[in-house]
Design an enzyme around this catalytic site. Structure first.
Site, PDB file in Angstrom:
ATOM      1  N   CYS A  80       0.861  -1.184   0.000  1.00  0.00           N
ATOM      2  CA  CYS A  80       0.000   0.000   0.000  1.00  0.00           C
ATOM      3  C   CYS A  80       0.894   1.229   0.000  1.00  0.00           C
ATOM      4  O   CYS A  80       1.709   1.403  -0.897  1.00  0.00           O
ATOM      5  CB  CYS A  80      -0.984  -0.012   1.163  1.00  0.00           C
ATOM      6  SG  CYS A  80      -0.234  -0.007   2.791  1.00  0.00           S
ATOM      7  N   ARG A 121      -2.171  -0.603   5.691  1.00  0.00           N
ATOM      8  CA  ARG A 121      -3.424  -1.137   5.149  1.00  0.00           C
ATOM      9  C   ARG A 121      -3.198  -2.499   4.491  1.00  0.00           C
ATOM     10  O   ARG A 121      -4.044  -3.379   4.538  1.00  0.00           O
ATOM     11  CB  ARG A 121      -4.025  -0.154   4.135  1.00  0.00           C
ATOM     12  CG  ARG A 121      -4.662   1.072   4.738  1.00  0.00           C
ATOM     13  CD  ARG A 121      -5.071   2.061   3.669  1.00  0.00           C
ATOM     14  NE  ARG A 121      -3.918   2.680   3.009  1.00  0.00           N
ATOM     15  CZ  ARG A 121      -3.997   3.492   1.948  1.00  0.00           C
ATOM     16  NH1 ARG A 121      -5.165   3.751   1.409  1.00  0.00           N
ATOM     17  NH2 ARG A 121      -2.910   4.023   1.438  1.00  0.00           N
TER      18      ARG A 121
END
Lengths: 314, 409
Positions: free
Chosen positions: A264, A269
């Protein structure tokens, strides 16, 4: 006559209630308990010495003002990454941390946190890297526990020192730039999953609004497919069913037949997606924690920028 | 009783506000209406998605502060001026009492939040600020601004509820001052703040040692101030009656020690549940957002977002701090109506201009010091931060300077 009517009414009401409850039951039932635990599961085991709950929240003061009773606080910024160089926590530091939380080799570690469990998932990834097998996430994270009005405590737990020993880092679940570059060049087999928003993936923006860690270039790693992390969860933040997850990733060619690389912006994330693919679906997955803030700044690596926002163009 | 003074006993039609009975009824009716509205708002905030208990609690904390400030006349400028001009130290005892109770409360909360103070990091959200000459400059400017405008920022907020007409001008002036603060921030940060230490006593002395030193220091100041304490009014003995309770709460000025202790308690509860007390975060965030939208200020203020304190964020909405401020003004207004102390003050041109200018000085001072007399002084000293003491001393010096220069006349 009246009694029969009453019984019928009861039966109808009971059937409706079961019918309403069933879908959520079914959706939960197939998630492996060895990876994801429900709030009910955890609530029933708060006093179990074999279960250690760890909160990884990044908003300051969230843990302090009320955490799941007995939960230990791990601070992402200082405990789970190296405080000086850009790297994950060192094995020595992490072993010390885990021992002080009372974690033994056979402890069931359950992590939860704010921000959709992102940083808790990072914690699960670190536990896995250092060889602790039994690590799980609380489904729905802190938000669900709070929503259900379950008890919180401000008492600092103190657990007897554990005997957790960090094993040599599992290189196969962590990818560096060279590993990903080899996949891009076709020298290694694998499929890359970019879990950021479509706007970041296409290069319309460099980072989500309000985030400051930027890259010089916007776009994505060539050949990467885009599956935003949030598509793996329901509206209430709980994981989708195994079947739904399998279909979601299969639709973009991620079916476990090839090694998966997830990334990411800084790796927070994508830890979430790493958890889904490796711990829930059982695929062979490595997280590239250098992510876009390394790739988008690296000299000489290819990028794709479908939005056409490369410098000098606009 | 004080209920019949508004209107001054003029002979007028019974429907007119000039009739003292009607006036009192309207006044008390309004006060109850505000109380009812605040209770309803507290409940509805609790049920609002993304607000919840923290917002509701912030409102109640604000109301409690407004009531306590108003009834106890907890206005830093008035307190400092009483001492500097009249050698009357009674108000200062309220500040000492707030710091003593606040220190005990913080030590208790710290023990739960961060059992080992000598470890890595600082307790979450506590107002422990960087100690540098910027803090001294900010405190001096803030103190002079207090003398010029007639109150500090929290003072203006509660006096707004009493109808002090200079308050809105001073608060507007502070927004301008915050703006100037943002424009000077980068230079000050690079030159001084970035390398300034975050000095926190418990790191070296532990909580027990810090609290002992804290209380010893406050006791020493109290001992020195004792001879400037005016004679207390004689208290009648006898039974406690409803009438006497009413008198104590709504009529006579609250005892400074009681007022201070309540402020210290409110500060402790605020830290335990939401965040340390402060009244400038929403104001400076408003300014930062406005400057940001106008393109006069970049998205980033290097270093600012890393400090705990009343620092500004770019925000789109009313934060919990904004709710607290609203509660403070409303709580003070309700109390002023109950006790018949609401009166629109007469505004002169000079009074308006000095309020604006003083407000601007306070805004700049509060911005570069990451808070005001509440956020940096009260919440800082209670948290055993050196920055709180230094800022407090600088503010006092600034007020003294302002009064000696007759800026408040």
């Amino acid at each position: 006559m009246n009694i029969r009517r009453l019984v019928t009414l009861f039966a109808v009401v009971a059937l409706i209630a079961v019918g309403l409850a069933l879908p959520s039951f079914r959706a939960r039932a197939d998630l492996p308990e060895s990876a994801v635990v429900s709030t009910e599961w955890l609530a029933a085991r708060l006093d179990d010495p074999k279960v250690r709950v760890i909160e990884v929240s990044v908003i300051p003061g969230v843990y302090e003002r009320g955490h799941i009773p007995g939960a230990v606080n791990f601070v992402w910024h200082t405990d789970l990454v190296d405080p000086v160089i850009r790297d994950i926590a060192s094995p020595e530091a992490f072993q010390k941390l885990a021992r002080s939380a009372g974690i033994n080799a056979d402890t069931t570690v359950v992590l939860y946190g704010d921000n959709n469990n992102w940083f808790a998932a990072w914690g699960a990834w670190i536990f896995s890297i250092y060889g602790h097998e039994d690590v799980r996430l609380l489904d729905g994270g802190r938000a669900k526990w709070e929503r259900e009005n379950r008890p919180l405590s401000i008492q600092q737990p103190s657990h007897p020192e554990g005997n957790f020993t960090a094993k040599p880092a599992r290189r196969e679940i962590r990818a560096f730039l060279a590993d990903v570059l080899a996949v891009v060049k076709g020298e290694a087999e694998g499929v890359i999953v970019d879990i950021r928003s479509p706007a970041e993936y296409e290069g319309r923006i460099f980072a989500p609004e309000g985030f400051q860690e930027l890259a010089i270039r916007a776009g994505h790693i060539p050949t990467a497919v885009n599956v935003p992390w949030g598509r793996a969860v329901n509206e209430d933040g709980t994981f989708k069913s195994v079947e739904e997850l399998r279909q979601l990733y299969a639709s973009v060619g991620v079916d476990g037949s090839k090694k998966v690389y997830v990334y990411c912006r800084i790796g927070e994330r994508s830890s979430h997606t790493w958890f889904v693919l490796s711990k829930i679906l059982g695929y062979d997955v490595a997280q590239y924690d250098g992510s876009w803030t390394e790739w988008g700044n690296a000299v000489g690596v290819p990028i794709e920028n479908p939005a056409g926002t490369v410098w000098g163009r606009q | 009783m004080a209920e019949s003074t508004l209107g001054g006993g003029a002979q007028a039609a019974s429907t007119s506000l000039k009739n003292p009975r009607t006036a009192a009824a309207v006044r008390l009716g309004l006060a109850w209406l505000i109380v009812g509205a605040l209770v309803a708002l507290a409940f509805s905030l609790h049920e609002t998605p993304n607000r919840g208990a923290a917002a509701s609690f912030s409102l109640l904390i604000g109301v409690a502060l407004g009531v306590t400030f108003q009834r106890g006349r907890f206005c830093f400028f008035c307190i400092f001026r009483d001492f500097i001009e009249n050698r009357d130290s009674s108000g200062l005892f309220a500040v000492l009492s707030a710091l003593a109770v606040g220190g005990i409360g913080y030590a208790i909360v710290f023990g739960a939040f961060m059992p080992n103070p000598s470890g890595r990091g600082l307790p979450a959200n506590a107002h422990i600020g960087p100690v540098s000459w910027v803090l001294v400059a900010g405190g001096l400017a803030f103190g002079v601004g207090m003398a010029l405008s007639g109150a500090c920022i929290s003072g203006h907020l509660y006096r707004l509820g009493e109808g002090y007409t200079r308050a809105p001008l001073a608060l507007f002036g502070s927004l301008v001052g915050f703006g100037v603060g943002f424009l000077t921030w980068h230079t000050l940060y690079v030159e001084a703040i970035s390398v300034a230490p975050l000095a926190w006593l418990p790191k070296t002395l532990g909580y027990g040692g810090s609290l002992a030193l804290h209380l010893a220091l406050l006791s020493l100041i109290a001992a020195l101030l004792l001879r400037h304490l005016p004679e207390l009014p004689a208290q009648a003995g006898g039974k406690l009656t409803w009438r006497r309770i009413y008198q104590a709460v709504f009529v006579t000025r609250w005892n400074p020690l009681v007022t201070g202790a309540l402020v210290g308690l409110i500060g402790t509860f605020a830290y335990l549940r939401v965040s340390p007390l402060g009244v400038t975060s929403q104001l400076s965030s408003l300014t930062r957002t406005a400057l940001n939208n106008a393109g006069w200020l970049g998205d980033r203020l290097v270093g600012l977002d890393g400090f705990a304190g009343c620092a500004a964020r770019v925000v789109d909405t009313i934060t919990n701090n904004g709710i607290l401020i609203g509660g403070l003004v409303a709580g003070s207004l309700a109390m002023a109506l109950f006790t018949n102390r609401f009166q629109l003050s007469r505004l002169t041109v000079r009074g308006a201009l000095t309020a604006l200018l003083g407000g601007a000085l306070m805004g700049w001072g509060a911005m570069v010091s990451l808070g005001c007399t509440v956020g940096t002084l009260l919440s800082g000293i209670s948290a055993f931060a050196l920055s709180g003491w230094l800022f407090g001393a600088a503010v006092f010096a600034g007020v003294w300077l302002g009064i000696k220069l007759r800026l408040h006349a």
